[in-house]
Scaffold this active site. Structure first.
Site, PDB file in Angstrom:
ATOM      1  N   ASN A  87       0.807  -1.229   0.000  1.00 50.37           N
ATOM      2  CA  ASN A  87       0.000   0.000   0.000  1.00 50.37           C
ATOM      3  C   ASN A  87       0.835   1.272   0.000  1.00 50.37           C
ATOM      4  O   ASN A  87       0.381   2.321  -0.460  1.00 50.37           O
ATOM      5  CB  ASN A  87      -0.957   0.015   1.192  1.00 50.37           C
ATOM      6  CG  ASN A  87      -2.258  -0.675   0.825  1.00 50.37           C
ATOM      7  OD1 ASN A  87      -2.598  -0.780  -0.352  1.00 50.37           O
ATOM      8  ND2 ASN A  87      -2.985  -1.149   1.821  1.00 50.37           N
TER       9      ASN A  87
ATOM     10  N   CYS B 207      -4.212  -9.374   4.988  1.00 49.78           N
ATOM     11  CA  CYS B 207      -3.927  -9.135   3.559  1.00 49.78           C
ATOM     12  C   CYS B 207      -2.550  -8.503   3.371  1.00 49.78           C
ATOM     13  O   CYS B 207      -2.169  -8.159   2.256  1.00 49.78           O
ATOM     14  CB  CYS B 207      -5.001  -8.257   2.936  1.00 49.78           C
ATOM     15  SG  CYS B 207      -6.583  -9.105   2.835  1.00 49.78           S
ATOM     16  N   PHE B 208      -1.816  -8.303   4.452  1.00 53.69           N
ATOM     17  CA  PHE B 208      -0.413  -7.875   4.421  1.00 53.69           C
ATOM     18  C   PHE B 208      -0.209  -6.547   3.689  1.00 53.69           C
ATOM     19  O   PHE B 208       0.836  -6.346   3.048  1.00 53.69           O
ATOM     20  CB  PHE B 208       0.488  -8.956   3.791  1.00 53.69           C
ATOM     21  CG  PHE B 208       0.048 -10.365   4.050  1.00 53.69           C
ATOM     22  CD1 PHE B 208      -0.277 -10.777   5.343  1.00 53.69           C
ATOM     23  CD2 PHE B 208      -0.076 -11.281   3.024  1.00 53.69           C
ATOM     24  CE1 PHE B 208      -0.705 -12.073   5.585  1.00 53.69           C
ATOM     25  CE2 PHE B 208      -0.506 -12.577   3.254  1.00 53.69           C
ATOM     26  CZ  PHE B 208      -0.825 -12.970   4.540  1.00 53.69           C
ATOM     27  N   CYS B 209      -1.192  -5.655   3.756  1.00 61.31           N
ATOM     28  CA  CYS B 209      -1.093  -4.337   3.081  1.00 61.31           C
ATOM     29  C   CYS B 209      -0.861  -4.496   1.587  1.00 61.31           C
ATOM     30  O   CYS B 209      -0.234  -3.643   0.955  1.00 61.31           O
ATOM     31  CB  CYS B 209       0.040  -3.483   3.643  1.00 61.31           C
ATOM     32  SG  CYS B 209      -0.194  -2.971   5.321  1.00 61.31           S
ATOM     33  N   ASN B 210      -1.302  -5.602   1.016  1.00 61.79           N
ATOM     34  CA  ASN B 210      -1.089  -5.820  -0.423  1.00 61.79           C
ATOM     35  C   ASN B 210      -2.427  -6.210  -1.048  1.00 61.79           C
ATOM     36  O   ASN B 210      -2.684  -7.387  -1.330  1.00 61.79           O
ATOM     37  CB  ASN B 210      -0.027  -6.901  -0.636  1.00 61.79           C
ATOM     38  CG  ASN B 210       0.409  -6.991  -2.090  1.00 61.79           C
ATOM     39  OD1 ASN B 210      -0.371  -6.724  -3.003  1.00 61.79           O
ATOM     40  ND2 ASN B 210       1.655  -7.355  -2.321  1.00 61.79           N
TER      41      ASN B 210
END
Ligand SMILES: Cc1ncc(COP(=O)(O)O)c(C=O)c1O
Length: 461
Positions: free
Chosen positions: A130, A386-389
């Site tokens: 992100n 979602c691991f900032c992805n």
């Protein structure tokens, strides 16, 4: 009989076990299984001890003056700049190292100062953190088009060189291309040849190396990106609060900073409303540098070079491969798969990161937070969510756009929570996950940790 290969494997495993015992003994002493190196590396004991020794004998002052204490800090920062360039094989004639708070800060410097325009687009890969996606707000403000390069179902960039060529024909000015060297979602290592390709088409290239450089060597002689960003805590665990923008001098020169701050200016006149930005890296380093911690950057890079990134890469990739193979082999009693591993089935061009979900007997995804909760009780540190992805997540979980839009809207109106969004998506189709579990490996990781995680998942049958 020991073959040359198996002999090398035993020697390498023994070396990493010895490192674990010497530098990371707190893991076994506390009964920890730590599998979140893409979140943060762990620092070797030696790094904090050596840094403390250095601090206890040094007198370091704010670098913005000419006192002996100040000059000592300036020298330390200069040494760190040179060490970073040497680490990435970046020629000092061509590149500078600007220290930032972290990777996100480095990306922000580029995003806020790049000359986006109606004819100078931003081109991103769908697989991006992100902090890179966030640059699209700067582009949009300048009226610049934003394009995304798509992923295949196996989460590799799809036909990317020819897509760029086609895009290039749609605008006259050159834009910015930004992609990660390694996905923080799937561990896929995207083709670094894309850097030369994009530059040959006239684009400026930002390579997000945050998830790549902790376990893979990167040479800017071979991969001549305009901007490379990373955070040092992800590479050797300490210190937090320092990242770097390694920038090609000429590309840095083209940036136009939207503001200035203490430390970045030669002078400011209030009377005349003018200022003069400092040249090079210092024009991009807002405020006082983290001059106390910066010495540890030199020591941390020395540590990584001593262990050797090529062997760290082999070590972490081997563990990740074993984890993926063993998870894929787990089944329910009727033979149905127990685990879905995201990303390619092969292990070619893949770092030490595995994202997966557990499936119930009917093939429905078990919410990732349940797996996280179980892991917590066993002192296993994995990452869930979602691991900032979001782009890699949407592709991996095969979001249907209309349904996702509806659930996003409903959840926003009710007060945002990822878990509520996931529950709404599951109500409509439970076979696809929202959020996954991520395990990632680093220098101290070992086979026992793989076995513990596999046993935990097996226990969820
Ligand atoms: C690929 C990638 N890019 C950028 C970032 C952002 O890093 P930081 O939070 O240190 O700014 C991360 C963090 O996980 C990452 O994995």
């Amino acid at each position: 009989m020991l073959t040359a290969d198996s002999g090398a494997f035993v020697a390498s495993s023994t070396r990493f076990e010895q490192l674990r015992a010497r530098e990371f003994s707190r893991l076994d002493a506390g009964g920890h299984t730590y599998l979140d190196y893409t979140g943060s590396a762990l620092y070797p004991d030696r790094l904090v001890a050596d840094h403390a020794t250095m601090l206890r004998s040094a007198v370091l002052g704010n670098p913005h003056s000419e006192s002996p204490a100040s000059l000592a800090s300036t020298a330390l920062i200069g040494e760190a700049r040179a060490r970073v360039l040497r680490f990435f094989e970046a020629e000092p004639d061509e590149y500078v190292a600007c220290f930032t708070a972290n990777t996100s800060g480095a990306i922000q410097l580029v995003g806020s100062a790049f000359a986006f325009g109606t004819d100078a687009p931003l081109i991103l890969s769908v697989d991006n953190h992100n902090s890179v996606n966030g640059m699209r707000e700067h582009a949009a403000r300048a009226g610049a088009p934003v394009h995304y390069l798509p992923l295949d179902a196996d989460l590799r960039l799809h036909d990317v060189a020819s897509r760029l060529e086609v895009l290039r024909q749609t605008h006259v000015g050159a834009g910015l291309v930004a992609f990660p060297a390694q996905s923080n979602f799937s561990g896929v290592q995207h083709p670094l040849a894309l850097v030369r390709k994009a530059r040959s088409l006239g684009y400026t290239v930002l390579l997000d190396a945050a998830a790549f450089v902790p376990t893979s060597p990167l040479s800017l002689r071979e991969v001549p990106a305009d901007f490379v960003v990373c955070s040092f805590y992800k590479m050797f665990g300490y210190p937090t609060g320092i990242g770097v923008l390694v920038a090609r001098r000429e590309a840095l020169h083209r940036l136009r900073r939207p503001s200035f701050a203490g430390g970045t200016v030669e002078y400011v006149s209030v009377q005349h409303g003018t200022h003069l930005l400092r040249d090079g890296a210092e024009g991009f380093e807002d405020g006082t540098a983290n001059f106390l911690a910066i010495g540890a950057v030199v020591q941390g890079l020395d540590f990584l070079d001593e262990v050797g990134l090529p062997s760290i890469k082999r070590h972490t990739s081997r563990l990740a491969r074993r984890l993926a193979d063993e998870l894929r082999a787990l089944t329910h009693r009727d033979g149905a798969p127990l685990v879905r591993v995201y990303g390619p089935d092969d292990h070619y061009d893949r770092g030490g990161t595995i994202a997966f979900n557990v499936l119930d007997g009917r093939g429905r995804v078990v919410p990732y937070d349940m797996v996280e909760r179980r892991a917590r009780t066993e002192r296993i540190s994995v990452r869930g969510g979602c691991f900032c992805n979001p782009g890699a997540s949407e592709t991996a979980f095969q979001f249907v756009p209309d349904r996702a839009a509806l659930c996003l809207d409903e959840t926003r109106r009710a007060g945002w929570s990822l878990l509520d969004f996931a529950a709404r998506m599951r109500e409509r189709d439970a076979s696809h996950g929202v959020g996954a579990v991520r395990a990632s490996f680093g220098v101290p990781s070992n086979e026992t940790e793989v076995e513990r995680l596999v046993a935990l998942v097996r226990g969820m049958r």
